[in-house]
Scaffold this motif. Structure first.
Motif, mmCIF file in Angstrom:
data_model
loop_
_atom_site.group_PDB
_atom_site.id
_atom_site.type_symbol
_atom_site.label_atom_id
_atom_site.label_comp_id
_atom_site.label_asym_id
_atom_site.label_seq_id
_atom_site.Cartn_x
_atom_site.Cartn_y
_atom_site.Cartn_z
ATOM 1 N N GLY A 1 0.661 -1.596 0.003
ATOM 2 C CA GLY A 1 0.077 0.030 0.352
ATOM 3 C C GLY A 1 0.812 0.920 0.139
ATOM 4 O O GLY A 1 0.448 2.166 -0.444
ATOM 5 N N TYR A 2 2.183 1.527 0.820
ATOM 6 C CA TYR A 2 2.808 2.719 0.395
ATOM 7 C C TYR A 2 3.942 2.985 -0.810
ATOM 8 O O TYR A 2 2.928 3.981 -1.046
ATOM 9 C CB TYR A 2 4.022 2.018 1.462
ATOM 10 N N PHE A 3 3.562 2.076 -0.939
ATOM 11 C CA PHE A 3 4.204 2.063 -2.519
ATOM 12 C C PHE A 3 3.140 2.575 -3.766
ATOM 13 O O PHE A 3 4.009 2.952 -4.555
ATOM 14 C CB PHE A 3 5.765 0.463 -3.165
ATOM 15 N N LEU A 4 2.141 1.571 -3.277
ATOM 16 C CA LEU A 4 1.562 2.353 -4.510
ATOM 17 C C LEU A 4 0.698 3.444 -4.766
ATOM 18 O O LEU A 4 0.378 3.997 -5.243
ATOM 19 C CB LEU A 4 0.102 0.826 -4.321
ATOM 20 N N ASP A 5 0.540 4.454 -2.697
ATOM 21 C CA ASP A 5 0.793 5.085 -2.923
ATOM 22 C C ASP A 5 1.589 6.210 -3.409
ATOM 23 O O ASP A 5 0.928 6.804 -3.822
ATOM 24 C CB ASP A 5 0.174 5.802 -0.843
ATOM 25 N N ARG A 6 2.351 6.305 -3.343
ATOM 26 C CA ARG A 6 3.502 6.350 -3.010
ATOM 27 C C ARG A 6 4.654 7.113 -5.099
ATOM 28 O O ARG A 6 3.858 8.123 -5.552
ATOM 29 C CB ARG A 6 4.623 6.303 -3.113
ATOM 30 N N HIS A 7 3.907 6.066 -5.178
ATOM 31 C CA HIS A 7 4.140 5.498 -7.015
ATOM 32 C C HIS A 7 3.029 5.915 -7.837
ATOM 33 O O HIS A 7 3.525 6.235 -9.110
ATOM 34 C CB HIS A 7 5.296 4.676 -7.159
ATOM 35 N N VAL A 8 1.927 5.459 -7.373
ATOM 36 C CA VAL A 8 0.959 5.985 -8.568
ATOM 37 C C VAL A 8 -0.108 6.212 -8.450
ATOM 38 O O VAL A 8 -0.334 7.863 -8.422
ATOM 39 C CB VAL A 8 0.266 3.832 -8.325
ATOM 40 N N PHE A 9 -1.020 6.044 -6.722
ATOM 41 C CA PHE A 9 -2.460 6.957 -6.426
ATOM 42 C C PHE A 9 -2.147 8.375 -6.708
ATOM 43 O O PHE A 9 -2.402 9.580 -6.518
ATOM 44 C CB PHE A 9 -2.594 6.204 -4.894
ATOM 45 N N GLU A 10 -1.126 9.027 -5.531
ATOM 46 C CA GLU A 10 -0.230 10.160 -5.455
ATOM 47 C C GLU A 10 0.032 10.905 -6.544
ATOM 48 O O GLU A 10 -0.227 12.101 -6.974
ATOM 49 C CB GLU A 10 0.269 10.460 -4.285
ATOM 50 N N ALA A 11 1.186 10.510 -7.507
ATOM 51 C CA ALA A 11 1.369 10.398 -8.546
ATOM 52 C C ALA A 11 0.714 11.065 -9.814
ATOM 53 O O ALA A 11 0.425 11.877 -10.355
ATOM 54 C CB ALA A 11 2.802 9.368 -8.989
#
Length: 255
Positions: free
Chosen positions: A211-221
């Motif tokens: 979830g951390y890396f999905l948020d950082r690299h995908v959803f927030e981006a």
């Protein structure tokens, strides 16, 4: 233009009075849309349910056109999936992840993994762990794969218990100790396929990691919110797992 392929229904939207536009994750042609004439009929409605595997024939005058599908059911698993919260939310959560991929980009590995996980969603002790590996595979295909094979600091391949939130690489217990509070936990089942995910604490750590890396690299981006279906699936999967000792409150399991 014409091709034949196997695919899994992701979703539908109405088209005219009797037809639908089907969104399908195909084996060789990626996430692909097409019109199904008469798709709202009593005969085709049960076939075109999210999670079902279908045989597809796609036809269009030009490759860039939306085109039309002819469909036949191969695995009508949707009814079984709708019997549990894990099944319902699992299909929706994985479909949301697949929608992050460019349309018509081929990702056969993700199609095959999707089918395997769908067939395992009625086994709660396996469903969560398989889903986490699916998220790792999606991150990799999007270009943000994690390196969990060796310690980023020392190169050792043993006692890997952390992941650096900056690099997305594994870190050993000794190398990560001084910065333990800043690290993400790496449950052993993600580095050793012979080691099972046995409790909710381990699974919660894995959900937090991906979830951390999905948020950082995908959803927030991309300026989008994480899908509600992911949170719902994680909650259902955690409830299905035995707790670790000491028992943690459910709200703390993914922290």
């Amino acid at each position: 233009m014409e091709w034949r392929d196997e695919g899994i229904i992701l979703g539908l939207r109405k088209h005219g009075e009797t037809s639908v536009i089907a969104e399908v994750m195909t084996h060789a042609h990626g996430r692909h849309l097409g019109i199904v004439r008469g798709g709202r009929s009593k005969r085709l409605q049960p076939v075109l349910q999210p999670g079902n595997s279908v045989d597809l024939v796609w036809r269009a005058r030009l490759d860039e056109h939306l085109g039309q599908y002819q469909v036949e059911v191969l695995n009508a698993r949707a009814g079984r999936l709708m019997e549990s919260a894990i099944g319902v939310h699992g299909v929706q959560a994985m479909a949301a992840l697949l929608r992050l991929l460019p349309e018509r980009d081929s990702h056969p590995r993700l199609h095959d993994a999707f089918a395997v996980i769908l067939d395992s969603l009625d086994t709660p002790e396996q469903a969560g762990a398989l889903y986490v590996r699916f998220e790792l595979a999606v991150l990799e295909d999007l270009g943000f794969g994690l390196d969990l094979s060796a310690c980023a600091a020392t190169g050792v391949r043993t006692e890997l218990i952390y992941v650096s939130p900056k690099s997305g690489r594994a870190v050993s217990a000794a190398a990560g100790a001084p910065w333990a509070e800043r690290m993400l936990a790496l449950p052993q089942f993600l580095t050793d396929r012979d080691y099972p995910c046995t409790n909710a604490e381990m699974l919660g750590q894995a959900f937090r990691l991906t979830g951390y890396f999905l948020d950082r690299h995908v959803f927030e981006a991309r300026g989008i919110e994480p899908p509600i279906s992911r949170e719902s699936f994680c909650t259902a999967a955690l409830r299905a797992m035995p707790p670790a000792d000491p028992v943690l409150p459910e709200t703390e399991l993914m922290k």
